[in-house]
Each structure stands twice: as structure tokens, then as C-alpha cells.
Design a protein around this motif. Structure first.
Motif, PDB file in Angstrom:
ATOM      1  N   LYS A   1      32.076  41.782  29.656  1.00 32.00           N
ATOM      2  CA  LYS A   1      32.095  42.174  31.029  1.00 32.00           C
ATOM      3  C   LYS A   1      33.410  41.525  31.721  1.00 32.00           C
ATOM      4  O   LYS A   1      33.952  42.191  32.409  1.00 32.00           O
ATOM      5  CB  LYS A   1      30.793  42.045  31.864  1.00 32.00           C
ATOM      6  CG  LYS A   1      30.899  42.236  33.179  1.00 32.00           C
ATOM      7  CD  LYS A   1      29.450  41.915  33.827  1.00 32.00           C
ATOM      8  CE  LYS A   1      29.531  42.393  35.307  1.00 32.00           C
ATOM      9  NZ  LYS A   1      28.329  42.182  36.232  1.00 32.00           N
ATOM     10  N   ASN A   2      33.647  40.384  31.619  1.00 29.09           N
ATOM     11  CA  ASN A   2      34.923  39.706  32.377  1.00 29.09           C
ATOM     12  C   ASN A   2      35.849  39.167  31.570  1.00 29.09           C
ATOM     13  O   ASN A   2      36.582  38.337  31.855  1.00 29.09           O
ATOM     14  CB  ASN A   2      34.272  38.529  33.202  1.00 29.09           C
ATOM     15  CG  ASN A   2      33.039  38.828  34.224  1.00 29.09           C
ATOM     16  OD1 ASN A   2      33.118  39.877  34.953  1.00 29.09           O
ATOM     17  ND2 ASN A   2      32.009  38.123  34.168  1.00 29.09           N
TER      18      ASN A   2
ATOM     19  N   ARG B   1      39.981  36.017  30.638  1.00 32.41           N
ATOM     20  CA  ARG B   1      39.472  36.539  31.834  1.00 32.41           C
ATOM     21  C   ARG B   1      40.070  37.553  32.440  1.00 32.41           C
ATOM     22  O   ARG B   1      41.123  37.609  32.447  1.00 32.41           O
ATOM     23  CB  ARG B   1      39.091  35.343  32.910  1.00 32.41           C
ATOM     24  CG  ARG B   1      38.185  34.121  32.423  1.00 32.41           C
ATOM     25  CD  ARG B   1      36.958  34.342  32.308  1.00 32.41           C
ATOM     26  NE  ARG B   1      36.501  34.490  33.627  1.00 32.41           N
ATOM     27  CZ  ARG B   1      35.108  34.726  33.821  1.00 32.41           C
ATOM     28  NH1 ARG B   1      34.101  34.787  33.044  1.00 32.41           N
ATOM     29  NH2 ARG B   1      34.577  34.796  35.137  1.00 32.41           N
ATOM     30  N   LYS B   2      39.406  38.482  33.058  1.00 29.26           N
ATOM     31  CA  LYS B   2      40.004  39.736  33.499  1.00 29.26           C
ATOM     32  C   LYS B   2      41.048  39.793  34.610  1.00 29.26           C
ATOM     33  O   LYS B   2      41.502  40.692  34.939  1.00 29.26           O
ATOM     34  CB  LYS B   2      39.002  41.028  33.330  1.00 29.26           C
ATOM     35  CG  LYS B   2      38.382  41.387  32.241  1.00 29.26           C
ATOM     36  CD  LYS B   2      37.513  42.607  32.221  1.00 29.26           C
ATOM     37  CE  LYS B   2      37.120  43.399  30.908  1.00 29.26           C
ATOM     38  NZ  LYS B   2      36.288  44.369  31.101  1.00 29.26           N
TER      39      LYS B   2
END
Length: 587
Positions: free
Chosen positions: A278-279, A564-565
């Protein structure tokens, strides 16, 4: 991930770092993997000012002096962020002048001696406020030229060819005169240390091992421990202000990185599998290093060049590259050059000097070398089994247990003078990828009648006790690529020479296979200032290395980096030197 412009790490650190390989797919980034980088790229105005970025590394730096034997990849990261450099690398491994330090750098004279003029950026100052100048260049040359054994240096290549370093027509020019021509002059003074570090042997040996008090990059070193290094903005930096307030490099085991990325304890980490979530996003490219099969030519059956050729011709390099790289979505072309990688400018495949995979030809070579096909002993078979000496080996070395298995030929085995053609294949126990590749190679060799004893050893023993010591017939390990092959790869392929005590001086040529012609071609390439002629010498040297069949490149290694995005301007750098001042978080 970061690359300095010279290979300054110890051979052990290089080889052990290169045994790690990915084993699963990943998401694509925005940059073209064929270009050598895959980054979460963004303009500086899209990066938030401030913040602490936590970056996973394999180990804390053994020293902050990049020219000492204890230097590792983390040392290179610190040097890239905290020190000036004459040249940095692009994604194709090409040196590019660093305009933060230099206004120009060029050869201004070739006769009677080569002279290089460096024009310094007038704004360039050390973090203590002192201008960067000729005194710093001079001190680094004297420390690294190899004339004074009091300096504990890991290398002096290039610096040993310099005859003088002087100030130019003003305080912003440095002139370097070479006593012997040097094609790879762009490898020098990267990184550049202040004279406070290089000016005396005591300062060089001890002054920068655990601290770097004076810096000259976008970051300064606030602290360094056995687990991490904390970098902070350098307030005296004259270039683009670092976006991050802090950059923390933390030693993190590979198995822990996915969980730390998911929890937010890490922001950047090289990984060995897909951890997309997700991240978190994963970026990929072909790394600035490669995996090779080494054939020990100093003893045993492989001392016969014909046998080495046969073994090499039995290995299907294309199938191996496809198996390792295909699942990652990376180009699966096998590596055909010892000196340049696929993502480098000027790469060319010279493997035809050895020949393509050909089982029939390999069998014929072995027959011509006197190896006769005979029936297997009763009870043998084609399946892998525990080696007869496995228990004895394990008992003899309880601290470094060796796991042994044997791959037998399917029906017949090759014999000469009553002995079966058996090769000991040493592998690092923890690398799933290298063990899988080793199993594939053993199966391929069984097809030509070769019996392979696979020895899986502890990582801390693999290179020191086996590869460097010459205790192997076959081994899989890696080397980093370099933009300066005439300088940096010469020790890897130099002809071993006998020492006065009867031992063999191999430098970094662990297969112990070399020729006078290869050495001569490297010397000619290193002294040739015409780039086209230098490339020709290097290409001819590479063809001869293939023909000697001591080192068989298999594939350029994959590089997977998870971010991390919200992290920008980081990712899989390949050869490229990170621009640390641009790394940060999305606004």
C-alpha cells in the motif's frame, strides 16, 4: 546503490555484496531500465523542504576514509553525500564533470608529459569555511601515490602516475602533471578529502575512520556508530540546498527490511524480493555489478585450458540469464564482456572468442584431452546425492559446516588415469539465487560426463577461505562494474606471478588464469589518451580473457530498491551517482 567513480572497496566486501540476487518480480518505475536507472524522479520544486529519510544499508562503514581497505558501500554513500568529487557517473557509467566543484577539467598538454588542468568553482569551500584548493589535491596525491608505506591505502592506481600537483595561474586552478600517461585521469580526486584528512599518515590512517569533521558536500556527518551514520545539511554548502534535514543510513538485515518499510521505520531499502504494498513501490534496473563462473586454472583438471574450454562451452549462459532475470521483467541477455556491462556506453559482446554453448563440442574437447567415457559405478545415478566426504568435512570444520551434495552424470562418467573428472563447486550457503544457478550448472556439466561436488559454505568463509585462498575448482561470485576498466579490472585479470617464497601473487585474479598479452593490452589501454584506441585495446584484452576461459560472465545482476511512496529522486541507481541534495519527500 550508490557508486563512487572508482572501485575503492575491498575485494571481500565487493564479492560478498554481489552474491545477493533477487528472486521475484517487482513493479516497474518511471525510468527506462535499459537506460541503467529506475528512479522516482521529480523536479526539485516538487520536493518538500525538510524531513529525515531512513536508508537501509548492509553494514555500517568500517571507515569513513574511502581509500582504506575497510571501506564498503556505506562509505561510498557517505562520501557521495558529504564530499566533493571531480567526476560523478551517469546511468550508463560515463563520468560527468561535477559542476559544483569544477568549472572545467581537461587535458591541456600531452607532450612531453600529460597535463590536466582543473578549474575550480570559486564558491567551493569546506565546511570549516576554508576554500577548496591545490593544497587538498596535493595532499591526496601524496597520500595515495604509494611512495610512503606509512599511509594505509587500499589502492594507488592513477595517483602513482602523477609526477606533480601544483597551483595554476590563480587560486582557482590546479594543474596535475603525469610522469606516465593515464587515460583514466577522470577517475582521480573522487571523492576529494580535505588536507586535514590526507595531509599526514596519522590523520589519513585514523582521522577519518569514525568521524569526518570537515566536509564539502550537501551533507555533513553528525555521528557514526556501529549501526548507523547520521548526515545533516551542510550549512557551508554552496550548491543547491539539500532538501532533507537529515539522512540516516542504518544497517538493516535483508530479512527485516520489508517489515520496516511497511511500518515506516525505513524509507529506502535494497531488497531481494517483491515488497510492493500500500505504501511501498519497488524500482528496478540492472545493477552496476555482475555474476561470473570462476574456473580455477592453477590446479586439478581445470589447469588444462582444453578442459576449461569444454566446461565453459557446456554452460548455457543464455538459459541462466533468462532464469534469473526473466521473472523480474528485466532484459535477460547474458553478459558478453568482462570489462563493460550491458548498460554501459561502449558495451560489446566478445564471447565469440570462447564460443557458444555446445554440448557436443564440449564432449569432443574432453575426449581430445584424454578423458574417456566409462560406465558409472554400480549404485550411482543421475540424481544429486550426499557426497561421500560430507560427514568428514562437517566434522573437520564444525565452526563453518560445509553442506555437500554430488551431481553425477546420467549414464557414463569421464575418467583419465583411473580418476573420474570431478569438480568441486563452492557456493555461499545463504544465497538462494546462486545456489539455484549452481545446481543448474552442475546439471549442465553432468550432460558432458562431469561429476560435480557442490560445497555450500558459510558466507563469512566463502570468499576468505575458498575463493581468495584458491580452494575451489568452480565458484560463483560477483564483481562491480566500472567506467575505468583499464585501471580497475586489471588486477582481476593480471597474470599471477611467483613470489620469492614460492607462493603465487594473484592480486584479485582468483581463477589464477592470465597471460602476458592480456597484461600488455591493459597497460596499453591505461596509457592511451585517444578514446577510440583505448577502447580497441580493452576490447582485445576482453577477447583474450574469454579465450583463457578462467572467468565466464553469466549475467548483469538485478537491482531492486523499495521506496516509501512519498520518497522522491531515489530508487535503483545502477551506475548513476545519486544527487543527494535532490532526494526528499513529496510536498
Amino acid at each position: 546503490m550508490a557508486r563512487s567513480a572508482t572501485l575503492i572497496r575491498s575485494a571481500t566486501a565487493v564479492a560478498l555484496a554481489a552474491v545477493v540476487a533477487a528472486s521475484a518480480g517487482c513493479t516497474a518505475g518511471k525510468d527506462d531500465p535499459l537506460a541503467g536507472t529506475d528512479l522516482a524522479s521529480a523536479p526539485r520544486n516538487g520536493v518538500r523542504d525538510g524531513g529525515t529519510l531512513r536508508w537501509a544499508v548492509d553494514a555500517a562503514p568500517g571507515t569513513l576514509n574511502a581509500f582504506q581497505a575497510g571501506a564498503n558501500e556505506t562509505t561510498s554513500l557517505v562520501a557521495g553525500a558529504a564530499l566533493p568529487a571531480a567526476f560523478r557517473l551517469d546511468g550508463q557509467g560515463r563520468p560527468q564533470m561535477d559542476t559544483d566543484l569544477l568549472r572545467s577539467a581537461k587535458v591541456v598538454r600531452t607532450e612531453p608529459q600529460q597535463v590536466v588542468s582543473y578549474r575550480l568553482n570559486p564558491k567551493a569551500v569546506w565546511s570549516d569555511g576554508r576554500p577548496i584548493g591545490a593544497a587538498d589535491f596535493t595532499a591526496q596525491w601524496k597520500a595515495l601515490r604509494g611512495a610512503d608505506d606509512a599511509y594505509w591505502t587500499a589502492r594507488n592506481a592513477g595517483y602513482d602516475r602523477i609526477s606533480s600537483v601544483t597551483a595554476g595561474k590563480d587560486a582557482h586552478e590546479v594543474k596535475v602533471t603525469f610522469g606516465k600517461r593515464y587515460a583514466d585521469w577522470q577517475s582521480l580526486f573522487t571523492p576529494l578529502y580535505p588536507k586535514a584528512v590526507t595531509g599526514t599518515a596519522k590523520a589519513f590512517n585514523e582521522g577519518a575512520r569514525r568521524a569526518l569533521k570537515v566536509t564539502g558536500g550537501p551533507f555533513s556527518v553528525r555521528s557514526a556508530s556501529g549501526k548507523s551514520v547520521t548526515l545533516v545539511r551542510n550549512t557551508k554548502w554552496w550548491g543547491d540546498r539539500a532538501k532533507l534535514s537529515e539522512l540516516v543510513l542504518t544497517a538493516t538485515p535483508a530479512h527485516q527490511r520489508a517489515a520496516d518499510l511497511a511500518s515506516g521505520a525505513l524509507d529506502v531499502a535494497e531488497v531481494d524480493r517483491d515488497v510492493t504494498g500500500k505504501n511501498v513501490a519497488v524500482y528496478r534496473t540492472r545493477a552496476a555489478s555482475y555474476t561470473q563462473l570462476a574456473l580455477n586454472g592453477s590446479t586439478g583438471p581445470l589447469a588444462d585450458e582444453d578442459v576449461r574450454h569444454a566446461v565453459a562451452r557446456a554452460v548455457d549462459r543464455r538459459a541462466i540469464a533468462k532464469a534469473v532475470l526473466g521473472p523480474l521483467g528485466l532484459p535477460d541477455e547474458p553478459l558478453g564482456n568482462h570489462l563493460l556491462l550491458l548498460t554501459q556506453s561502449g558495451y560489446a559482446d566478445h564471447s565469440s572468442a570462447l564460443g557458444t554453448a555446445d554440448t557436443k563440442a564440449a564432449r569432443a574437447m574432453l575426449a581430445a584431452a584424454g578423458w574417456q567415457r566409462t560406465a558409472l559405478d554400480p549404485g550411482s545415478g543421475g540424481a544429486a546425492r550426499s557426497g561421500a566426504g560430507a560427514a568428514e568435512r562437517n566434522q573437520a570444520a564444525p565452526a563453518h559446516k560445509v553442506e555437500v551434495s554430488v551431481v553425477e552424470p546420467a549414464k557414463t562418467v569421464l575418467r583419465k588415469d583411473g580418476k573420474a573428472l570431478t569438480l568441486r563447486f563452492v557456493l555461499p550457503k545463504s544465497s538462494a539465487t546462486l545456489n539455484t544457478v549452481g545446481d543448474r550448472i552442475a546439471t549442465m556439466l553432468s550432460g558432458i560426463g562431469v561429476r560435480t561436488e557442490l560445497q555450500r559454505v558459510a558466507d563469512d568463509s566463502f570468499f576468505r577461505d575458498h575463493v581468495a585462498a584458491g580452494d575451489f575448482d568452480l565458484a560463483l561470485y560477483g564483481w562491480p562494474g566500472t567506467p575505468f576498466p583499464a585501471t580497475d579490472t586489471r588486477p582481476i585479470f593480471a597474470k599471477p606471478e611467483p613470489a620469492p617464497d614460492g607462493s603465487l601473487v594473484v592480486e584479485q585474479n582468483y581463477p589464477r588464469v592470465g597471460t602476458d598479452l592480456i597484461d600488455q593490452l591493459f597497460d596499453q589501454a591505461a596509457g592511451e589518451l585517444d578514446p577510440a584506441k583505448a577502447r580497441d585495446y580493452a576490447a582485445r584484452a576482453d577477447a583474450r580473457i574469454w579465450s583463457a576461459a578462467g572467468s565466464i560472465p553469466l549475467y548483469q545482476r538485478p537491482e531492486l530498491v523499495a521506496l516509501r511512496k512519498d520518497v522522491l529522486n531515489a530508487g535503483a541507481f545502477g551506475f548513476a551517482t545519486p544527487r543527494f541534495q535532490d532526494i526528499g519527500f513529496r510536498k
